[in-house]
Design a protein around this motif. Structure first.
Motif, short mmCIF file in Angstrom:
data_model
loop_
_atom_site.label_atom_id
_atom_site.label_comp_id
_atom_site.label_asym_id
_atom_site.label_seq_id
_atom_site.Cartn_x
_atom_site.Cartn_y
_atom_site.Cartn_z
N UNK A 187 0.83 -1.20 0.00
CA UNK A 187 0.00 0.00 0.00
C UNK A 187 0.86 1.25 0.00
N UNK A 188 1.89 1.26 0.85
CA UNK A 188 2.81 2.39 0.95
C UNK A 188 4.20 1.94 0.52
N UNK A 189 5.06 2.89 0.23
CA UNK A 189 6.41 2.58 -0.21
C UNK A 189 7.27 2.12 0.97
N UNK A 190 8.02 1.03 0.76
CA UNK A 190 9.01 0.52 1.72
C UNK A 190 10.28 0.25 0.93
N UNK A 191 11.40 0.73 1.43
CA UNK A 191 12.63 0.59 0.66
C UNK A 191 13.85 0.52 1.56
N UNK A 192 14.93 -0.01 1.01
CA UNK A 192 16.22 -0.08 1.69
C UNK A 192 17.27 0.56 0.79
N UNK A 208 6.83 1.57 6.13
CA UNK A 208 5.45 2.02 6.37
C UNK A 208 4.52 0.94 5.84
N UNK A 209 4.07 0.08 6.73
CA UNK A 209 3.19 -1.02 6.34
C UNK A 209 1.73 -0.61 6.49
N UNK A 210 0.86 -1.40 5.90
CA UNK A 210 -0.57 -1.09 5.89
C UNK A 210 -1.15 -1.15 7.29
N UNK A 211 -2.09 -0.25 7.62
CA UNK A 211 -2.75 -0.29 8.92
C UNK A 211 -3.83 -1.36 8.97
N UNK A 212 -4.21 -1.80 10.16
CA UNK A 212 -5.20 -2.88 10.29
C UNK A 212 -6.53 -2.58 9.61
N UNK A 213 -6.97 -1.33 9.61
CA UNK A 213 -8.29 -1.01 9.07
C UNK A 213 -8.40 -1.28 7.58
N UNK A 215 -7.68 -4.09 6.40
CA UNK A 215 -7.94 -5.51 6.33
C UNK A 215 -6.77 -6.33 6.83
N UNK A 216 -7.08 -7.44 7.49
CA UNK A 216 -6.03 -8.29 8.05
C UNK A 216 -5.13 -8.87 6.95
N UNK A 217 -5.71 -9.22 5.80
CA UNK A 217 -4.92 -9.79 4.72
C UNK A 217 -3.90 -8.78 4.18
N UNK A 218 -4.34 -7.54 4.01
CA UNK A 218 -3.43 -6.50 3.51
C UNK A 218 -2.36 -6.19 4.55
N UNK A 219 -2.76 -6.12 5.81
CA UNK A 219 -1.83 -5.87 6.92
C UNK A 219 -0.73 -6.93 6.94
N UNK A 220 -1.13 -8.20 6.83
CA UNK A 220 -0.17 -9.30 6.85
C UNK A 220 0.68 -9.31 5.59
N UNK A 221 0.07 -9.03 4.45
CA UNK A 221 0.81 -9.03 3.18
C UNK A 221 1.94 -8.01 3.21
#
Length: 329
Positions: A187-192, A208-213, A215-221
């Motif tokens: 959902x958001x950019x994550x980089x190294x 910056x990972x996806x927030x729980x709201x 969805x749990x699948x997106x959050x875990x992904x």
């Protein structure tokens, strides 16, 4: 009549406390449950506050009991609080403490909340000692403000980019950066990116990972994508910092740290006191109660406990860490 009212209150507190404590205990012990539904993720955020329903339940028990039996309730209350107070006791310093070598690296991380964080306060934290800024929810408008302020001249090297809304993440550095990894389909950019400071090479990840709201699948992904992105660099001088949208007790954070390859710098160290540093939400009707902003380091890195600063205009606290290369444990 008074006794009846006291009994009703006592039973209500006892039932509510036992039910809430049971739920939090299950969420603490069976973390896979977090991935079932976003409401379970939200509920697990309160695991560090487990002592509150336990206290409520014990107070209810005392109100329900009569006469000398209330003494038993008081004993239960004291016994129930011991497991929560015991970890907060002062600990001796370790004799095998890590020894730092090489140069130190100072990183300041902040979720800008759609780029609305107060620019002057951000500039005030970006002192000469800070080597890298790790910014989440980095927008074109905020970038324009940074450029107009002259701060980008002090941090001329960049990995990542500004994006509308909350999607943008960026590393701004005083030393050259090379983008070496980034997540796909998050959902958001994550980089190294890698950089060298006084001869020491660092691998820095802005997270910056996806927030729980969402969805749990997106959050875990998203959390899994970050774990996979970081995997090739666990033997390097690696620092992952940012908004993980999870507390240290959440399933996704436990997966990141389970093998011992990554350590949470805000976790309690010997000789420290209270280990709970809530970073969210700031500036709301509720006081901060969840530490969802983290700094994770690989086994080759040593660092002190992060410093946390409140910034006007954003619901996250800024996280400031200083790390260095580790010689031994």
């Amino acid at each position: 009549m008074v006794r009846t009212g006291v009994s009703i209150l006592g039973w209500a507190l006892l039932a509510a406390g036992v039910l809430a404590a049971a739920v939090l205990l299950v969420l603490r012990q069976v973390t896979e449950v977090h991935t079932w539904h976003h409401l379970l993720i939200a509920a697990a955020t309160f695991i560090p506050l487990l002592w509150i329903p336990v206290l409520v339940g014990c107070l209810g028990l005392i109100l329900v009991l009569r006469g000398r039996w209330r003494l038993l309730g008081a004993v239960v209350l004291i016994a129930s609080m011991v497991p929560f107070a015991w970890p907060l006791r002062p600990l001796p310093e370790r004799s095998d403490a890590p020894v730092a070598v090489g140069s130190a690296l100072s990183v300041l991380s902040l979720n800008l909340q759609y780029g609305d964080a107060d620019l002057e306060e951000v500039i005030g934290l970006a002192t000469d000692e800070v080597d890298v800024l790790a910014l989440q929810e980095y927008t074109p408008a905020f970038e324009a403000e940074l450029e107009a302020s002259g701060l980008l001249e002090q941090f001329p090297h960049r990995a990542g980019e500004a994006r509308a809304g909350a999607a943008g993440s960026v590393l701004l550095s005083r030393t050259p950066l090379e983008l070496i990894a980034q997540t796909e389909d998050t959902v958001f950019a994550n980089l190294i990116a890698s950089t060298a400071v006084e001869g020491t090479v660092w691998h820095l990840g802005v997270i910056h990972t996806a927030p729980p709201q969402m969805g749990a699948d997106v959050w875990l992904h998203d959390a899994t994508a970050v774990q996979e992105m970081a995997a090739p660099y666990l033997t390097e001088n690696l620092l992952l910092i940012g908004d993980f949208n999870a507390i240290d007790r959440h399933d996704t954070m436990l997966r990141l740290t389970a093998d011992g390859d990554l350590e949470d710098l805000a976790a309690r160290h010997p000789g420290e006191g209270l280990p709970w540093h809530p970073t969210w939400p700031v500036g709301s009707v509720l006081p901060p109660f969840a530490r969802i902003d983290h700094a994770l380091v690989s086994d080759t890195v040593v660092g002190g406990t992060p410093r946390f600063e409140s910034i006007t205009g954003t619901d996250h606290k800024a996280v400031h860490v200083e790390v260095s290369e580790e010689l031994h444990r």
